[in-house]
Design an enzyme around this catalytic site. Sequence first.
Site, short mmCIF file in Angstrom:
data_model
loop_
_atom_site.label_atom_id
_atom_site.label_comp_id
_atom_site.label_asym_id
_atom_site.label_seq_id
_atom_site.Cartn_x
_atom_site.Cartn_y
_atom_site.Cartn_z
N ASP A 171 -62.16 -7.20 8.12
CA ASP A 171 -60.76 -7.58 8.32
C ASP A 171 -60.37 -7.29 9.77
OD1 ASP A 171 -58.22 -8.44 7.59
OD2 ASP A 171 -57.58 -6.45 6.91
N GLY B 34 -47.79 -4.49 6.68
CA GLY B 34 -46.94 -3.30 6.50
C GLY B 34 -45.72 -3.57 5.64
N GLY C 178 -49.75 -9.69 2.74
CA GLY C 178 -49.38 -10.13 1.38
C GLY C 178 -48.51 -9.14 0.62
N VAL D 134 -53.97 -8.13 0.75
CA VAL D 134 -53.05 -7.07 0.31
C VAL D 134 -53.65 -5.71 0.61
CG1 VAL D 134 -51.72 -6.13 -1.64
CG2 VAL D 134 -52.30 -8.56 -1.61
P1 13P Z 1 -50.41 -5.70 4.01
O1 13P Z 1 -50.86 -4.34 4.36
O2 13P Z 1 -49.06 -6.01 4.51
O3 13P Z 1 -50.58 -6.02 2.57
O4 13P Z 1 -51.38 -6.72 4.80
C1 13P Z 1 -52.75 -6.68 4.54
C2 13P Z 1 -53.46 -7.59 5.45
O5 13P Z 1 -53.00 -8.63 5.84
C3 13P Z 1 -54.83 -7.21 5.86
O6 13P Z 1 -55.37 -8.09 6.78
#
Ligand code: 13P
Length: 284
Positions: free
Chosen positions: A84, A180, A209, A230
């Site tokens: 990621d 976040g 998400g 998420v």
């Molecule tokens: P959140 O932490 O807002 O759910 O976002 C996760 C994300 O997009 C990881 O790439």
Amino acid sequence: MLVNAKEILNKAYAEHYAVPHFNINSLEWVKAILDTMQELNKSVILGVSEKAAEYFGGWKLVADIVKDYISFKNITIPVVLHVDHGKSFESCKNAIDAGFTSVMIDASSFSLEQNISIVKQVVEYAKTRNVSVEGEIGHISTQEVGKENVSVLADPEECQIFVRETGIDFLAPALGSAHGIYVSEPKLDFDRMKKISDLIKIPLVLHGGSGIPDDQIRKSIKNGISKINVNTEFQQAFADEIRNFLASDKNVYAYRKIMGIAMKALEKVAKNRCSVFDCREKEK
Ligand code: 13P
């Protein structure tokens, strides 16, 4: 079974549902998420950021833990092990060499030309190793407490050029979401989303998400979103559960008991998100 993300996302894109990308932060996340997804019999993408990999003890250790757990628990659902927001070619290469089956190379802070050139290098390395690649256009920010979202929305024409030039498998365009905790309700730009989807015709990824209302999630899936990331919702549920449990019993100290309670909270979030992401279930 470890697979790359290409086929499962192409299927989701064609059939209008979204595959969950759940970030993992420790062994407890691996166990809770894989057990839950196996129970639900659904594919999952395990997202690992560079910082999370460092916390685990490196890309190889994460890959080994995931592979060994799949084998130990006889997990039969398709599992994607995905980087990621990889920040460099070297980082993505190291993860691929360690056994990752998918990578996101995030060069979105560079110019379009530089972004294309970095992503192309990753795609060349990944493709010959059967690894899928995600790129980002615009910039999806991380929400700072009390501050407005400073994301830079993706330009549809730039998305088209980027996909054509790089040969990526799926695209994360900035569409109004942020990582976040949102200070106010997020408002996704659906016209932009549809325009991008119609132009590039490959699966789109929705970052940030956590905290997006379910109706906006469903509308996103109708408009080409096939992967939803998420992380924050899991972290909040995990922390809340531990906080409450420890406050309710001042004598508890056993690590596995505390983590067992926390993993139940992760399981709940995973089930809840899957029930919204898999729109096919409502149509049955
Ligand atoms: P959140 O932490 O807002 O759910 O976002 C996760 C994300 O997009 C990881 O790439």
